[in-house]
Design a protein around this motif. Structure first.
Motif, PDB file in Angstrom:
ATOM      1  N   LYS A  26       0.832  -1.196   0.000  1.00 25.27           N
ATOM      2  CA  LYS A  26       0.000   0.000   0.000  1.00 25.27           C
ATOM      3  C   LYS A  26       0.870   1.252   0.000  1.00 25.27           C
ATOM      4  N   LYS A  27       1.922   1.227   0.762  1.00 23.65           N
ATOM      5  CA  LYS A  27       2.820   2.360   0.905  1.00 23.65           C
ATOM      6  C   LYS A  27       3.486   2.699  -0.429  1.00 23.65           C
ATOM      7  N   ALA A  28       3.754   1.689  -1.200  1.00 27.56           N
ATOM      8  CA  ALA A  28       4.471   1.889  -2.458  1.00 27.56           C
ATOM      9  C   ALA A  28       3.570   2.444  -3.560  1.00 27.56           C
ATOM     10  N   GLN A  29       2.261   2.395  -3.330  1.00 26.68           N
ATOM     11  CA  GLN A  29       1.325   2.870  -4.342  1.00 26.68           C
ATOM     12  C   GLN A  29       1.464   4.387  -4.550  1.00 26.68           C
ATOM     13  N   PRO A  30       1.636   4.825  -5.790  1.00 23.98           N
ATOM     14  CA  PRO A  30       1.765   6.272  -5.998  1.00 23.98           C
ATOM     15  C   PRO A  30       0.448   7.001  -5.729  1.00 23.98           C
ATOM     16  N   VAL A  31       0.568   8.233  -5.275  1.00 22.98           N
ATOM     17  CA  VAL A  31      -0.607   9.063  -5.025  1.00 22.98           C
ATOM     18  C   VAL A  31      -0.811   9.996  -6.223  1.00 22.98           C
ATOM     19  N   ILE A  32      -2.016   9.947  -6.777  1.00 18.43           N
ATOM     20  CA  ILE A  32      -2.369  10.743  -7.952  1.00 18.43           C
ATOM     21  C   ILE A  32      -3.407  11.787  -7.549  1.00 18.43           C
ATOM     22  N   LEU A  33      -3.012  13.051  -7.573  1.00 18.49           N
ATOM     23  CA  LEU A  33      -3.956  14.135  -7.273  1.00 18.49           C
ATOM     24  C   LEU A  33      -4.615  14.581  -8.573  1.00 18.49           C
ATOM     25  N   ILE A  34      -5.942  14.660  -8.563  1.00 17.92           N
ATOM     26  CA  ILE A  34      -6.656  15.107  -9.759  1.00 17.92           C
ATOM     27  C   ILE A  34      -7.476  16.359  -9.460  1.00 17.92           C
ATOM     28  N   THR A  35      -7.357  17.349 -10.339  1.00 20.25           N
ATOM     29  CA  THR A  35      -8.158  18.561 -10.226  1.00 20.25           C
ATOM     30  C   THR A  35      -8.591  18.995 -11.623  1.00 20.25           C
ATOM     31  N   ASN A  36      -9.269  20.128 -11.727  1.00 21.31           N
ATOM     32  CA  ASN A  36      -9.666  20.655 -13.040  1.00 21.31           C
ATOM     33  C   ASN A  36     -10.109  22.107 -12.894  1.00 21.31           C
ATOM     34  N   ASP A  37     -10.646  22.683 -13.945  1.00 20.56           N
ATOM     35  CA  ASP A  37     -11.204  24.029 -13.800  1.00 20.56           C
ATOM     36  C   ASP A  37     -12.680  24.091 -14.191  1.00 20.56           C
ATOM     37  N   ASP A  38     -13.219  23.005 -14.723  1.00 22.09           N
ATOM     38  CA  ASP A  38     -14.638  22.996 -15.090  1.00 22.09           C
ATOM     39  C   ASP A  38     -15.533  22.660 -13.900  1.00 22.09           C
ATOM     40  N   GLY A  39     -14.912  22.275 -12.789  1.00 21.27           N
ATOM     41  CA  GLY A  39     -15.681  21.945 -11.603  1.00 21.27           C
ATOM     42  C   GLY A  39     -15.790  20.442 -11.412  1.00 21.27           C
ATOM     43  N   ILE A  40     -16.013  20.042 -10.175  1.00 19.69           N
ATOM     44  CA  ILE A  40     -15.963  18.632  -9.792  1.00 19.69           C
ATOM     45  C   ILE A  40     -17.063  17.802 -10.457  1.00 19.69           C
ATOM     46  N   SER A  41     -18.137  18.442 -10.907  1.00 20.42           N
ATOM     47  CA  SER A  41     -19.252  17.679 -11.495  1.00 20.42           C
ATOM     48  C   SER A  41     -19.163  17.573 -13.017  1.00 20.42           C
ATOM     49  N   SER A  42     -18.060  18.011 -13.606  1.00 19.18           N
ATOM     50  CA  SER A  42     -17.943  17.964 -15.068  1.00 19.18           C
ATOM     51  C   SER A  42     -17.613  16.547 -15.558  1.00 19.18           C
ATOM     52  N   PRO A  43     -18.105  16.151 -16.722  1.00 15.42           N
ATOM     53  CA  PRO A  43     -17.781  14.813 -17.261  1.00 15.42           C
ATOM     54  C   PRO A  43     -16.274  14.607 -17.462  1.00 15.42           C
ATOM     55  N   GLY A  44     -15.555  15.667 -17.771  1.00 18.61           N
ATOM     56  CA  GLY A  44     -14.117  15.551 -18.051  1.00 18.61           C
ATOM     57  C   GLY A  44     -13.309  15.001 -16.888  1.00 18.61           C
ATOM     58  N   ILE A  45     -13.609  15.442 -15.678  1.00 19.20           N
ATOM     59  CA  ILE A  45     -12.820  14.976 -14.524  1.00 19.20           C
ATOM     60  C   ILE A  45     -13.152  13.511 -14.233  1.00 19.20           C
ATOM     61  N   ARG A  46     -14.401  13.134 -14.451  1.00 16.99           N
ATOM     62  CA  ARG A  46     -14.798  11.737 -14.267  1.00 16.99           C
ATOM     63  C   ARG A  46     -14.057  10.839 -15.268  1.00 16.99           C
ATOM     64  N   ALA A  47     -13.953  11.327 -16.494  1.00 21.36           N
ATOM     65  CA  ALA A  47     -13.232  10.564 -17.527  1.00 21.36           C
ATOM     66  C   ALA A  47     -11.765  10.370 -17.144  1.00 21.36           C
ATOM     67  N   LEU A  48     -11.171  11.407 -16.573  1.00 21.35           N
ATOM     68  CA  LEU A  48      -9.755  11.334 -16.191  1.00 21.35           C
ATOM     69  C   LEU A  48      -9.545  10.365 -15.025  1.00 21.35           C
ATOM     70  N   ILE A  49     -10.462  10.404 -14.053  1.00 15.73           N
ATOM     71  CA  ILE A  49     -10.384   9.478 -12.914  1.00 15.73           C
ATOM     72  C   ILE A  49     -10.442   8.032 -13.409  1.00 15.73           C
ATOM     73  N   GLU A  50     -11.382   7.773 -14.317  1.00 19.20           N
ATOM     74  CA  GLU A  50     -11.517   6.409 -14.866  1.00 19.20           C
ATOM     75  C   GLU A  50     -10.274   6.006 -15.656  1.00 19.20           C
ATOM     76  N   ALA A  51      -9.700   6.963 -16.348  1.00 16.59           N
ATOM     77  CA  ALA A  51      -8.554   6.664 -17.218  1.00 16.59           C
ATOM     78  C   ALA A  51      -7.348   6.130 -16.446  1.00 16.59           C
ATOM     79  N   VAL A  52      -7.168   6.594 -15.213  1.00 14.54           N
ATOM     80  CA  VAL A  52      -5.959   6.212 -14.472  1.00 14.54           C
ATOM     81  C   VAL A  52      -6.236   5.174 -13.382  1.00 14.54           C
TER      82      VAL A  52
END
Lengths: 261, 261
Positions: B6-32
């Protein structure tokens, strides 16, 4: 003949990020008196830390203000960058010969250039092929002494109006908060890698919910004597030419090897 | 043993500018998915065009959101740059291994990098020594197809997590708004000198007062085949490494000759 003379007068656009009623913008207007026709378009409220923000989700307002004697002035409901865009399109109906921003109350050296509304307004002008200078005085006080800032602003503006060097010229000028007699002169510098180490102050509202205030300690990671931070510490006025091509060419070359095969 | 893993797992921070409810951020979360522990801190409302703005005159709010299955997520009342700062100090209590921003609805090539909240969030991470990538899809539609964006986002994130190249790495990645099968691959580019020629639309409110909407026509002044605009027009994904040292070194040398004597 009088008409020809008037036509030859350079147009000086002045804006800032502290708002049209700040002492700094008044000091800048006075500093360049007689060097051209001054027109002011500045935010109607403080816009510090607005960076290169533009207003796209709502419309903008522009109101004439009679607060500077003999100077055409407008307050704008938008950001510093909005002010420059609106000034060119709706006030001047042409590009000014130079755009000045400030004098900012507080420093904009090193990484601050990126967060600064003052510098973003200047950089916006440079993108539009208008030579520009942003001025910042390292003194947050409302009673700050702008004597040195005014003296060197006038010298620089005269020089750039006379010989702009480049249509995309954008200078980030910081003035130490010391008496004019102690200033050693101007020094052309690079932007130091110095930044704020953030720590948010955590508070609780009356309903028990957390909220956070941005605070931070300034840390200089860059010991170069060619930086703005060094110059300011050594009583020089720092002058950093700023660009809007953000391409990292060194990393571009590295990345090509990794991605292109 | 499970703990060590668990410790070795990299931490991926995700943000955006369209807001948390935009389809784009959901797509990015799924992608990684599966590449590390994903944590989301994103604006609670659209923040397009906010550039590198930070919130200094008022406090920030942060609320946990249970909208992405199995992913820790928070909405923040501030700008995209505020989100990155708050995430590091108050959510992660450490620097993530990578910061991703987007997927933005609409392009951020050429000069847009300067106005874009998406790219400013990524650049803020790079300032903080966190490798970062901003993704933008050239399709404003809420129904946009993120298939290509997701595929290449995953390839790039895997590559950078495996070999970050530089702790200040910041990539501006734009994806053409075409079916994945037509995309020719990724191309490392420089930022084109292309920008909007602004024209404000003038309207009158019911009281007869003017207000102004920012509009503009995109104009490309840069015919280089090594630019992001060229790559996108030719069905490539553009990858531009971005820097935060805004010093214009060519003009610095010129200016030294003028001011230092």
């Amino acid at each position: 003949m009088a008409k020809a003379k008037k036509k030859a007068q350079p147009v000086i656009l002045i804006t800032n990020d502290d708002g049209i009623s700040s002492p700094g913008i008044r000091a800048l207007i006075e500093a360049v008196k007689g060097l051209g026709k001054v027109v002011v378009v500045a935010p109607d409220k403080p816009q510090s830390g607005m960076g290169h923000a533009i207003t796209i989700g709502q419309p903008l307002r522009l109101h004439p203000m009679h607060i500077f004697e003999g100077v055409e002035a407008y307050q704008c409901s938008g950001t510093p960058v909005d002010c420059v865009k609106l000034a060119v399109d709706k006030v001047l109906h042409r590009k000014p010969d130079i755009c000045l921003s400030g004098v900012n109350h507080g420093p904009n050296h090193s990484i601050n250039v990126i967060y600064s509304g003052t510098m973003s307004a200047a950089l916006e002008a440079a993108i539009e092929s208008i030579p520009s200078i942003g001025f910042s005085l390292m003194d947050y006080s409302i009673e700050a002494d702008f004597t040195a800032a005014q003296k060197y602003a006038r010298i620089l503006v005269e020089q750039i109006l006379n010989k702009p060097l480049d249509k995309h010229l954008c200078l980030n000028v910081n003035i130490p908060g010391i008496p004019e007699s102690l200033i050693k002169g101007m020094k052309v510098c690079r932007q130091a890698y110095a930044k704020y180490e953030e720590e948010f102050a955590e508070r609780k509202d009356p309903r028990g919910h957390n909220y956070y205030w941005l605070t931070g300690e300034f840390v200089n990671f860059d010991k170069g004597k060619d930086t703005d931070v060094w110059a300011l510490k050594n009583n020089y006025i720092s002058v950093v030419p700023v660009q809007f091509d953000l391409t990292h060419y060194t990393l571009k070359a590295k990345l090509e090897k990794v991605l292109h095969n």
